[in-house]
Scaffold this motif. Structure first.
Motif: not given
Length: 395
Positions: A61-85
């Motif tokens: 929802v906040w990707r327009r205001r803070w695009p880099v920060q949102v990319a970092a959050v979603t990227g971290a979640a995606c990496a956590a899914w992969a590392l979690y299995g």
């Protein structure tokens, strides 16, 4: 307009928050079922997996205001899914949307840095899970490429928008230039018409006034002279009507109207004859080599002589005047000399005689000079190109 453009135009009419909520709903529609998949013996679809989804979706929802920060959050979640299995095909969709926003709302430099960091992070995660997961998603090199896809797409869309905006700005500037050119042409046409009317009316009224004065003085003692003067008044009036009609006909631009020929050097004797009885003896010296000139040059020469003689009769108090029209090399020399005092009216408020003569000379590509002569009297001299070529456009 393509289907993509139509849909994009419709989405742009929505409020920004409504558009962001629609994006979140679409991502949840595709990512949610992938999160819910449970493949034994892996730890999937538990509270931690849903927690990562609950963090990723609201962040969009906040990707327009803070695009880099949102990319970092979603990227971290995606990496956590992969590392979690939890291995899924659409778990990286929130990150794709966030990376696309980074590129489409940023600049090329930010896109390059984001792509470098995202690719290295994705490759590192692929290397890590390749040792722990029996069936990893892909090779590290391939995993390093997928973050570049949304970035390249966003870069292409942003570049296209910039080009469209530039084209629109160029079209707006071109329209402004056309409007300015139209205004300039209208202004020049108004000046030209005002100059024509001034030359016709001022000269004709002066000549008619002079002849009317002669007729009034000779009415009783010399009836023949009075009659001749009145004929001259009548002829001057007819001439003025013809010239005014020619000017109005040009403004109407009607094909069925007959346009009178523009005044030229052949009509100079008649022009000089109108001032007979004005108290000024006018001598015309016209060379035979002054014939066959372009109409624009002949008209300019005629009007300059007309206005100069009008000034001589009205303002100078001269007794004699000489009009000389001759070829000089590749130019035409038009000179009017008198033995009176300098004209005062052109320098006074409302006086446009000398200004009009200069404008005519410049419009024909020539020059005009005027001033008091050393031995007394006043001189107006114009040099016009005999071939009618205009001088180079001045700024």
């Amino acid at each position: 307009m393509t289907f993509y453009d139509r849909q994009t135009a419709r989405l742009r009419t929505l409020p920004p928050m409504a558009t962001d909520l629609l994006v979140v709903a679409a991502v949840a529609l595709f990512t949610g079922p992938d999160v819910a998949v449970n493949e034994p013996p892996y730890r999937q679809a538990d509270w931690f997996t849903w927690l990562l989804l609950a963090v990723s979706l609201p962040a969009l929802v906040w990707r327009r205001r803070w695009p880099v920060q949102v990319a970092a959050v979603t990227g971290a979640a995606c990496a956590a899914w992969a590392l979690y299995g939890h291995i899924g095909e659409l778990l990286n969709l929130p990150t794709i949307v966030a990376l696309y926003t980074v590129a489409v709302q940023g600049d090329r430099r930010r896109t390059l840095w984001t792509g470098l960091v995202a690719s290295l992070a994705s490759g590192a995660v692929a290397l890590r899970i390749g040792h722990d997961v029996v069936d990893p998603q892909g090779l590290p090199v391939l995993e390093m490429l997928w973050p570049l896809v949304p970035l390249l797409l966003g870069e292409a869309v942003r570049t296209r928008r910039q080009l469209l905006a530039e084209y629109a700005a160029q079209a707006a500037r071109a329209e402004e230039d056309r409007e300015r050119e139209a205004v300039r042409r209208v202004r020049e046409e108004r000046v030209r018409i005002a100059r024509e009317l001034h030359d016709v009316v001022a000269h004709t009224v002066t000549a008619m006034t002079v002849q009317a004065g002669v007729a009034l003085e000779a009415f009783e003692v010399k009836p023949a002279v009075a009659r001749q003067a009145m004929r001259q008044v009548r002829d001057s009036g007819k001439e003025a009507v013809r010239e005014l009609r020619a000017t109005v006909t040009v403004l109407r631009e009607r094909e069925d109207d007959t346009i009178e020929p523009t005044p030229g050097l052949a009509r100079l004797p008649g022009l000089v004859g109108r001032f007979a009885g004005s108290g000024v003896e006018i001598t015309l010296r016209q060379g035979a080599d002054a014939d066959g000139l372009p109409p624009v040059v002949e008209l300019a020469a005629y009007r300059i002589v007309q206005e100069a003689l009008t000034n001589v009769v009205r303002h100078s108090g001269a007794r004699h005047a000489v009009v000389s029209v001759n070829r000089q090399g590749s130019g035409l020399s038009v000179e009017i000399r008198d033995d009176g005092s300098p004209p005062q009216a052109p320098g006074m408020p409302g006086g446009f005689g000398l200004l009009g003569m200069r404008e005519r000379a410049v419009a024909a590509g020539g020059t005009l000079e005027h001033g008091v002569m050393d031995g007394g009297g006043y001189r107006v001299r114009a040099v016009l190109p005999a071939d009618g070529s205009l001088e180079e456009e001045r700024s």
